[in-house]
Each structure stands twice: as structure tokens, then as C-alpha cells.
Design a protein around this motif. Structure first.
Motif: not given
Length: 467
Positions: A16-33
Motif C-alpha cells: 500500500r503506497l499512500l498519498d504523500s507530499l512528494h508524488p511517486l515517480p511513475y516512470t517506466p523504470a519505476w513500474f519495472n521495479a
């Protein structure tokens, strides 16, 4: 966290990754991880998904619970997005896309193992009948299906396409304005159905349908065309029914429907909502036969002193009772309730009952040995200090703080059997004598107002209301 080696989290099954003040980096590399966590079965991302996002999540082949929710969909909608969501706000600032039939098709093609599918009200208007074949042919393992508010779906036609979903246990078709009994018949293959919500389906009569689901436990027929004939059908054909909601059902009468629910052989109801109906004192006397009730809502009805006193005396196992805006209830009825005792009652809500006065409400509070909270907001003759004291149970002299397990305690069953004439009846407040969190009580009347278990395994996890 996702920068760690996937092998170091190879056994992770829920993330569970909840909302935070720093948005998550939804990049292809991030999705691969992320997809390196191949054992994930439940995933929650604060994300308004695009079609590309859904495609990038496809390697997670073990996912059964996928929850996607953006910041724009927070609030009441945020709480609703609890599984298999293909939705996002209709116009996402990032992409301009919405939850479309194409998005549902991509989700169904990439995640055929999903167990839950829920379209939020934010996006439900974007879905049409075209999505139904995608759901019915590919998500065949679904157990929970929520299509509430999908007003552009022809539900009679769409449910025909959903007939292959034979594992369904929880279905919500609320506000399906085109749904009729013919459409409901298409779900006859889902013989394990336990929870069905049809709020606002104004064409549904629910006659001749109940026998399709022998395990049906919870049914919400609020604001439908269901009437006395539907209640007679439920009493005869739904042996597992335990929770029934009939809010704003003006056609329900005492002789036609309520007597069928209270007749010998009818299912032993645990929860009943008849708020905003034509229920009166005569109907309340009929409900006195429902001695298994744990929850009862008679708000905004014509019940008065006689009916409230009779219900209090008869329903000895009642734990939560809502009786808001009863214009015919006076101090006479409150005094009758106090004399009855109600030994199992935990929560009592009497908002906007404007004929009641403070001394009689305090007398009622003192007579309820297990009461945790009494909500009298809007009662004109009650001061704010007393309202707060009643809500937090600070005014009851029997609230001694005695811990559970002490000698001399009276169990709930013993108190019920002893009755109000016994010396043990108004005594120890066990097992609720120590300071008790009010979360379980408040859950019954804070939004959402109607709290019911979602499946048979949840009966004892819903605030101990239905146990």
C-alpha cells in the motif's frame, strides 16, 4: 523502497503506497521495479491510471486486489475504491483520459485473476454496456462486483453478458435506473451470492427472484418498487437472509409484508432498516416478534410512545437502535423504554426527537446497563452539556469502571434471562465497564450510515453488531 532488490522482498504479498507530499515517480523504470515484486496479491497506488499504466502493471500476474485512486478522487469516493478499480477522475489533469470502456478492456485482459471490480461514482458515468462482455468473458473469478451509478449501462442487456460470473458473492448495482427483474434473473448462476445492493433501482420489484440465491445474507432494496409481495417472497425463499434494508419504501404495510417477516419459519433477521416508511405503532407491535434483531432503524416513521415501549420490552438482544425524527415520541415513550431496560443495547440514536426532555433522557440512560453512547443531537429541550455527556456516556451512575472478569459480574445472557425485575439486571456494566472506544458504535451512524458485513466470513468483524 522500490530501489531495493526485488529478491529482498520476494515474499511480499501486499503493498500500500499512500498519498504523500512528494508524488511517486511513475516512470517506466519505476513500474519495472514494482513488477519485480512478482508475489504481490494486493496493490494500492495513489494513481489515476492511464491505459499505459495498466499495461505496465500486467506482469503482476498474481494480483487479486488492485486499488488505484488519485488525489482528485479523495473523500467519500476514495473510501469506495477498494478493489479492481479501472477508474480515475473523468478528466485527469495528467492525461485528459477517463475510465472508458477501453480501459476496462485493458484491465480485464491483463488481470483475469482479479477477485474484485469496483467502478467509483467519479467514473461510473463513463462506462457503457460495451464493458459488460469484457468483464463477463475475462474476469471469471470475480467475487465482488460494484457497478453502482453506471447509468449509461443497459443493465438487463449487460447482466446477460455477466452470466458467466458464477463466483460472485457481493454485487452492488445501486442507481441502475434501467435495471428490472429480468436483468436480475441473469445473475441466477451466482448461487453463492451473499450481499446484494439495489438502492435506487426504481424498476425492480424483487418478486420471484430471491429463490435464485439460497445464501443471500444482506439485501438493500431501498428506493425500489419492492413492496409487500417482495417481503412475502423473501420470508418464504431466503432462509439465509439476516440483514434487510427498506429505506423509503412507502408501499410496505403491516398486514401485507411485515407480518410475513415476523411469521414462524421466516428468516431470523439480525438487522432491519425501515426508516422513512409508513411504519406506525401497529407495525411496531408486529416487529416485536423479531426477537433475534441486533440492529433496528425506525427513523422518520410514525412510531410513537406505544410502539417504542413495546419494541424496547420485546427486543432483548437489540444492540443498536436508530429512532431519529420520531415526531410522535414523547417522554411517555422514553419512560416506557427505561422501564423495559434493554439489557443488550450499546448504541441509541434519537436525533431531532423534539418532544423529549432532559430528565427523562437521563433516566433512560441510567437504566441501560451496557449503553456506550446515546446521540440526542437536535432535541430542543436538551442542553449541549447533557448532549455531550450522553454521547460519551459520562452521565450514567452505573458506569463504575469495574474491569471485566471481576467477581460478581453478570453476563449479558444472564441479564437478558433475569429481566428488569431482577436485582442483577441494572447492576454491573460488564463486559463494557471499563472505558471503551466508541469507534464501533459511531460506525453505525457516521457515513456510511449502513454498515453491513460483505461476506459470511465478516459477520463477527463488523463492529460485533451481527454476532
Amino acid at each position: 523502497m522500490l530501489s531495493a532488490s526485488p529478491s529482498s522482498m520476494g515474499t511480499l504479498t501486499e503493498l500500500r503506497l499512500l498519498d504523500s507530499l512528494h508524488p511517486l515517480p511513475y516512470t517506466p523504470a519505476w513500474f519495472n521495479a514494482l513488477c519485480g515484486l512478482s508475489s504481490l496479491r494486493s496493490l494500492h497506488l495513489p494513481l489515476a491510471p492511464t491505459h499505459a499504466h495498466l499495461e505496465m502493471l500486467a506482469p503482476l500476474t498474481r494480483l487479486q486486489h488492485l486499488q488505484l485512486c488519485s488525489r482528485e478522487a479523495r473523500g467519500c469516493v476514495y473510501e469506495r475504491l477498494w478493489g479492481g478499480v479501472a477508474g480515475q477522475p473523468p478528466h485527469s489533469p495528467a492525461t485528459g483520459q477517463g475510465a472508458t470502456d477501453t480501459g476496462v478492456g485493458i484491465l480485464a485482459a491483463n488481470f483475469p485473476q482479479l477477485r474484485r471490480f469496483n467502478i467509483s461514482h467519479v467514473t461510473s458515468s463513463q462506462i457503457t454496456t460495451t464493458s459488460a462482455p469484457q468483464l463477463g468473458s475475462r474476469l471469471t473469478q470475480l467475487t465482488h462486483l460494484d457497478l453502482a451509478g453506471c447509468s449509461r449501462v443497459n443493465h438487463d442487456e449487460g447482466l446477460r453478458e455477466l452470466a458467466p460470473l458464477v463466483h460472485l458473492q457481493v454485487v452492488d448495482l445501486s442507481q441502475s435506473l434501467n435495471l428490472t427483474d429480468v436483468g436480475l434473473l441473469q445473475l441466477g448462476g451466482a448461487t453463492q451470492l451473499k450481499v446484494l445492493r439495489l438502492v435506487g433501482c426504481w424498476k425492480v420489484t424483487f418478486v420471484g427472484v430471491a429463490s435464485l440465491w439460497p445464501h443471500l445474507h444482506t439485501l438493500d432494496l431501498s428506493e425500489t418498487k419492492a413492496g409487500d409481495e417482495a417481503l412475502r417472497d423473501l420470508a418464504a425463499s431466503a432462509p439465509a437472509l439476516r440483514v434487510l434494508r427498506m429505506f423509503r419504501q412507502w408501499a410496505v404495510t403491516r398486514a401485507g409484508g411485515l407480518e410475513a417477516l415476523a411469521a414462524p419459519g421466516a428468516p431470523p433477521l439480525l438487522g432491519l432498516d425501515l426508516s422513512a416508511t409508513n411504519l406506525d405503532d401497529a407495525g411496531a407491535l408486529v416487529l416485536c416478534s423479531l426477537t433475534s434483531l441486533r440492529y433496528l432503524n425506525i427513523s422518520k416513521t410514525h412510531v410513537g410512545d406505544r410502539g417504542c415501549g413495546a419494541l424496547a420490552a420485546a427486543l432483548r438482544h437489540l444492540r443498536y437502535m436508530r429512532m431519529d425524527r420520531l415526531t410522535r415520541l414523547t417522554d411517555v415513550g422514553v419512560q416506557a423504554m427505561a422501564q423495559a431496560g434493554m439489557p443488550s443495547l450499546r448504541g441509541l440514536r434519537m436525533q431531532h426527537c423534539r418532544n423529549l426532555t432532559e430528565p427523562y433522557l437521563l433516566q433512560l440512560n441510567a437504566s441501560l446497563p451496557r449503553l456506550q453512547t446515546m446521540d440526542v443531537q437536535g432535541c430542543w429541550y436538551v442542553g449541549m452539556t447533557t448532549m455531550d455527556a450522553l454521547y460519551h456516556n459520562l452521565s450514567n451512575p452505573a458506569y463504575t469502571g469495574k474491569p471485566p472478569g471481576s467477581s460478581g459480574e453478570v453476563t449479558e445472557d444472564e441479564a437478558v434471562a433475569a429481566g428488569p425485575g431482577s436485582s442483577s439486571f441494572p447492576g454491573s456494566r460488564s463486559p463494557l465497564t471499563w472505558p471503551v472506544p466508541l469507534r464501533r458504535c459511531r460506525a453505525l451512524w457516521d457515513p456510511p450510515d449502513w454498515v453491513v458485513p460483505e461476506a459470511a466470513s465478516d459477520y463477527r468483524d463488523a463492529g460485533d453488531v451481527w454476532a
